[in-house]
Design a protein around this motif. Structure first.
Motif, PDB file in Angstrom:
ATOM      1  N   ILE A 256      29.958-107.325  22.622  1.00  0.00           N
ATOM      2  CA  ILE A 256      29.144-106.133  22.927  1.00  0.00           C
ATOM      3  C   ILE A 256      27.782-106.238  22.246  1.00  0.00           C
ATOM      4  CG2 ILE A 256      29.010-103.625  22.691  1.00  0.00           C
ATOM      5  CD1 ILE A 256      32.121-103.633  22.752  1.00  0.00           C
ATOM      6  N   GLU A 290      30.569-104.418  27.933  1.00  0.00           N
ATOM      7  CA  GLU A 290      29.222-103.908  27.699  1.00  0.00           C
ATOM      8  C   GLU A 290      28.403-103.962  28.973  1.00  0.00           C
ATOM      9  OE1 GLU A 290      25.542-102.698  25.901  1.00  0.00           O
ATOM     10  OE2 GLU A 290      27.668-102.271  25.609  1.00  0.00           O
ATOM     11  N   ALA A 293      29.425-101.166  31.159  1.00  0.00           N
ATOM     12  CA  ALA A 293      28.860 -99.902  30.670  1.00  0.00           C
ATOM     13  C   ALA A 293      27.390 -99.778  31.055  1.00  0.00           C
ATOM     14  CB  ALA A 293      29.025 -99.813  29.153  1.00  0.00           C
ATOM     15  N   GLU A 294      26.645-100.880  30.998  1.00  0.00           N
ATOM     16  CA  GLU A 294      25.243-100.843  31.408  1.00  0.00           C
ATOM     17  C   GLU A 294      25.112-100.379  32.854  1.00  0.00           C
ATOM     18  OE1 GLU A 294      23.159-104.486  28.852  1.00  0.00           O
ATOM     19  OE2 GLU A 294      24.092-104.919  30.768  1.00  0.00           O
ATOM     20  N   PHE A 337      37.787 -97.928  21.057  1.00  0.00           N
ATOM     21  CA  PHE A 337      37.066 -97.621  22.292  1.00  0.00           C
ATOM     22  C   PHE A 337      37.353 -96.184  22.679  1.00  0.00           C
ATOM     23  CE2 PHE A 337      37.263-102.223  22.422  1.00  0.00           C
ATOM     24  CZ  PHE A 337      36.005-102.562  22.886  1.00  0.00           C
ATOM     25  N   GLU A 342      33.243 -96.905  20.487  1.00  0.00           N
ATOM     26  CA  GLU A 342      32.312 -97.681  21.299  1.00  0.00           C
ATOM     27  C   GLU A 342      32.598 -97.484  22.781  1.00  0.00           C
ATOM     28  OE1 GLU A 342      29.331 -99.039  22.242  1.00  0.00           O
ATOM     29  OE2 GLU A 342      29.417 -99.444  20.103  1.00  0.00           O
ATOM     30  N   LEU A 343      31.564 -97.583  23.600  1.00  0.00           N
ATOM     31  CA  LEU A 343      31.626 -97.418  25.056  1.00  0.00           C
ATOM     32  C   LEU A 343      32.320 -96.113  25.456  1.00  0.00           C
ATOM     33  CD1 LEU A 343      32.506-101.070  26.164  1.00  0.00           C
ATOM     34  CD2 LEU A 343      30.288-100.085  25.590  1.00  0.00           C
TER      35      LEU A 343
END
Length: 872
Positions: A256, A290, A293-294, A337, A342-343
């Motif tokens: 990530i 990651e 997620a973008e 997570f 995160e995310l």
């Protein structure tokens, strides 16, 4: 007294010498002899004392010497020439720029370790050395790669031995300011950082360091920054250290944080954004999350984002055993997570489903990094032909209903970066034949199947070269032995025997690698009396140089090291067999060229590739190895010897070791030592030299990292980039929706009837049968599927081998029961037992293969029996 603070004082170079700083900061010097020679001439004593590290050298050269060089016109001319050469190397077109077609604008290459040079100790073994060679070869070829890894403040451990031969580990602290690194900086001059959210509102921050590997930037993430709490500062402390959560945080930071570092680097430098992301082993697998997620932040739904990410991702597996894969408890991953971590935009259950072992034989509560890597990549490969097959079998559960041969994992056999591993003396001999530029191109770029010019080198020259390299190794071994014995507590009076350790005229065998049990460090000790006879033979002696590190937590491996060391300590044989502690790149670069035989005896098929023998071969060393990894693929009697294996299912491990050790002794006694010591009419070992010549001319071009990277570009990177470009948001949504619809409808797909024009169970070669199949497609249409005839020879259990697949075509529309008729020819193109079957696969233009979804419909058992699908 101990300093309360440490800082690095950099030298101020006189203006005429400023290019030295640029040369030192670009790691191309590690494989460019002219640059190394230039630095050596700055101050030969300081060069040796600095470990041949230009950055350390420039920090220790006296100012008076720098002032002297600034006035030395001859030195300045050399400096200008070398600096100009680097500038041309960095900016000129190379192999990649001369290719046709739309290749990736950039490729991001993620690895947990990189072995570039001993001056940047960020590697533990073959995975890291391979990653370093990949970057160097990409640079030589002009491939626009961006490397991504972690900066470990303690690197991997340094190894020494206790008096009784037990491995001891030391973890020297590395100061990034003393390494060939530069901090990546924001436009305002502050250090660039990336950050990860941790449970409980905490944060993990990491600084980004830049190592310039020729044309390739390598981004290294460092968590030892003041903004972190002590626990987070230690995330990048050691390579492969710590417990499960520590490793998970390392891998989250690599994957990530690594993607965020790449985005930052591209924003700050204008470097092209990567179209392809290459995951070197599963450690960096979180990079796919990651990137999903973008895309979700840009408005894509999770399923569509997953398809878009998969299209441009390549995954390389390096392990042939499940135990070599990082696996984490579901609860641990879930805690890191989701909304509080995160995310947060991605449902944690979606994250978990990507890595859970939800297949027969898997452990459903474990999160498997390789499984996630495969689910997030549309293209995957093993690292040798044999390993590709092993990997297809190991991961077949992810594609149920398909034979292991069809599992979509291909292979790209590893290679080694010849300019790094070929001894300067070997290079000069080749350059004398074909010129320096052609020799450099042959080693770095490759492209030819054979190096015919080796045939023109006189036997005498090859033999003198081999003895020179052997003599250099002997001197290196004696120096390292003295240092090791002093570390073990020996006094000067005990070390006189070292002056006679090894002999530059004795057949020299090398064995150096990590020390897990499957590599069988101590197989050579199986019959100690027989080994002793080989070592001390009055006319045909051998000598063995051994090196290797056991993992710090592997006491079994440490016992193997100790067993070998204790044997090598015996005064009767210690002049003929030595163990050198602290195996690393600096030692390896002396060891490979100086050996006549490179020994490798792993348990087959547990060596994924094993590149050490490739490095030895490029220096004219012959291989003596079990047929595993790359040797299984390219072995020929011209190149060395194959150790027979006893790997039948009924052979217990102890008996297997005994059989294979005896085979090793027999080869050494009866075939290898006689050939080395036998002299022809010229007074030289003619038959031995012919094997050396054929190893260099025929095997040399195969084992190049340049060949390997070209294969990655042509077979994996270019198709991945094309798939990435085709996966615009609408296409990604369409593919995700289509897959969901097909999965929901697949239970309604079946093969109802199969008939052929064959009247009997025998037919003639070359005949063609008419095949007619009725299938139910449920809620799907013919454009959603491909109906295939699969045919080939059959074994005694009626399994089809070496199958040919031919698509059948629909005829008319569905009947009243909704069944479709498909027809097509079936060519009988092979003699002997022959069989066929039919199957239905999903089909879509954006799939890499029909196997990708893991869905297949085949005839039922009753239908197979009724149709008589086998022909004999």
């Amino acid at each position: 007294m101990k300093a309360i603070r440490r800082l690095t004082v950099r030298p101020v170079l006189p203006d005429p010498l400023r290019p030295l700083s640029d040369l030192a900061r670009n790691l191309r010097w590690s494989w460019h002899p002219e640059t190394r020679d230039l630095f050596q001439s700055v101050d030969p004593e300081c060069w040796t004392a600095s470990g041949r590290d230009p950055v350390r050298l420039l920090g220790t050269v006296p100012p008076a010497r720098l002032a002297e060089l600034a006035e030395d016109r001859r030195f300045l001319r050399r400096l200008t020439a070398v600096a100009d050469d680097l500038d041309h190397y960095m900016s000129g077109d190379r192999w990649y720029q001369a290719q046709s077609g739309r290749l990736p604008a950039a490729v991001a290459y993620f690895s947990p370790e990189f072995g570039i040079t001993a001056a940047l100790p960020q590697y533990s073994g073959g995975l890291g050395i391979l990653a370093g060679d990949h970057l160097k070869a990409a640079s030589d070829l002009g491939v626009p790669l961006v490397g991504v890894g972690l900066l470990y403040r303690h690197g991997y451990f340094r190894q020494s031995l206790s008096r009784d031969g037990w491995q001891q580990e030391h973890y020297p602290v590395l100061d990034p300011h003393e390494l060939p690194l530069a901090p990546l900086k924001e436009t305002d001059g502050t250090p660039a950082h990336v950050a990860l959210a941790l449970p409980g509102g905490r944060e993990l921050r990491a600084r980004v360091w830049l190592a310039q590997v020729g044309r390739v930037p390598l981004l290294l993430l460092d968590s030892d920054v003041e903004e972190n709490d002590p626990g987070e500062r230690g995330v990048t402390d050691r390579l492969y250290g710590g417990g499960s959560e520590h490793r998970l945080l390392q891998e989250m930071l690599l994957g990530i944080g690594g993607v965020r570092a790449v985005r930052t680097y591209c924003r700050l430098t204008g470097h092209a954004a990567p179209e392809v992301f290459h995951t070197n082993e599963g450690h960096a697998g979180f990079l796919g999350l990651e990137r999903i997620a973008e895309l979700c932040d840009e408005g894509l739904e999770f399923g569509a984002a997953l398809e878009a990410v998969r299209a441009g991702t390549v995954f390389t597996t390096h392990t042939p055993v499940p135990a070599g894969i990082d696996r984490f408890d579901r609860e641990l991953v879930g805690r890191h997570f989701g909304p509080d971590s995160e995310l947060p935009r991605i449902d944690v259950e979606r994250v978990l489903r990507l890595g859970m072992e939800t297949y027969p034989g898997g452990e459903p509560n474990l999160f498997n990094m390789a499984v996630m890597g495969l689910r997030l990549a549309q293209r995957a490969n093993g690292v040798s032909l044999l390993h590709g097959g092993v990997s297809r079998g190991m991961f077949a559960g992810l594609w149920p209903g398909f034979d292991a041969e069809e599992v979509p994992i291909t292979s790209v056999t590893n290679g080694v970066h010849a300019p790094t591993w070929v001894a300067p003396e070997v290079f000069r001999l080749g350059a004398r034949q074909i010129g320096v530029q052609r020799a450099e191109d042959a080693l770095a770029v490759g492209g030819s199947d054979r190096w015919d010019s080796v045939a023109d080198i006189p036997d005498q020259d090859i033999w003198e070269l081999r003895r020179t390299l052997r003599a250099q190794l002997v001197e290196e071994v004696r120096e390292r032995l003295r240092a090791s014995w002093r570390q073990r507590g020996a006094g000067t009076a005990e070390l006189g025997w070292i002056d006679d350790a090894l002999d530059p005229d004795v057949l020299t065998i090398g064995f150096a690698r990590r020390v897990p049990s499957y590599k069988r460090l101590t197989l050579m000790l199986r019959d100690r009396d027989r080994l002793t006879e080989l070592l001390l033979h009055p006319e045909r002696p051998i000598q063995i140089v051994v090196a290797g590190k056991a993992h710090p937590a592997d006491d079994g491996g440490k016992r193997l090291v100790q067993e070998l060391v204790r044997f090598a300590d015996d005064p009767r044989v210690r002049h003929r067999i030595v163990f050198l502690p602290d195996y690393g790149m600096a030692m390896a670069q002396k060891l490979y060229p100086g050996c006549d035989i490179w020994l490798n005896n792993p348990l087959r098929p547990l060596e994924a590739c094993g590149t050490s023998g490739m490095k030895a071969a490029l220096n004219g060393c012959l291989n003596l190895s079990v047929l595993d990894g790359w040797w299984d693929e390219w072995y020929q009697p011209d190149f060395g010897w194959a150790i027979p294996t006893a790997d039948g299912a009924g052979t217990d491990p102890d008996r297997r070791d005994a059989i294979e050790a005896n085979a090793l002794y027999d080869l050494l006694e009866q075939r290898i030592t006689p050939r080395f010591y036998e002299r022809g009419a010229s007074g030289l070992p003619d038959r031995w030299l012919e094997m050396v010549r054929r190893t260099l001319s025929l095997l040399g071009p195969k084992v190049l990292a340049g060949r390997m990277v070209r294969e990655y570009v042509e077979r994996l990177y270019a198709p991945a980039a094309e798939a990435h470009r085709a996966m615009d948001p609408d296409s990604a949504r369409g593919l995700a929706e289509w897959k969901a619809r097909v999965r929901a409808a697949w239970p309604g797909v079946s093969v109802d009837h199969v008939e052929t024009s064959a009247a009997t169970a025998a037919a003639e070669l070359g005949a063609t049968l008419a095949l007619r199949v009725r299938v139910r497609l449920g809620d799907l249409a013919p454009e959603d599927v491909e109906v295939q005839a699969v045919s080939g020879r059959v074994d005694s259990e009626d399994r089809i081998t070496d199958a040919a697949k031919v698509p059948l075509k629909p005829v008319g529309g569905p009947d009243l029961e909704g069944r479709w008729v498909y027809e097509g020819p079936l060519a009988l193109d092979r003699t002997g037992p022959f069989g066929y079957t039919v199957r239905v696969l999903p089909a879509h233009r954006l799939l890499a293969s029909g196997v990708e979804t893991g869905l297949v419909a085949v005839p039922s058992g009753d239908l197979v029996e009724a149709a008589g699908l086998l022909m004999r």
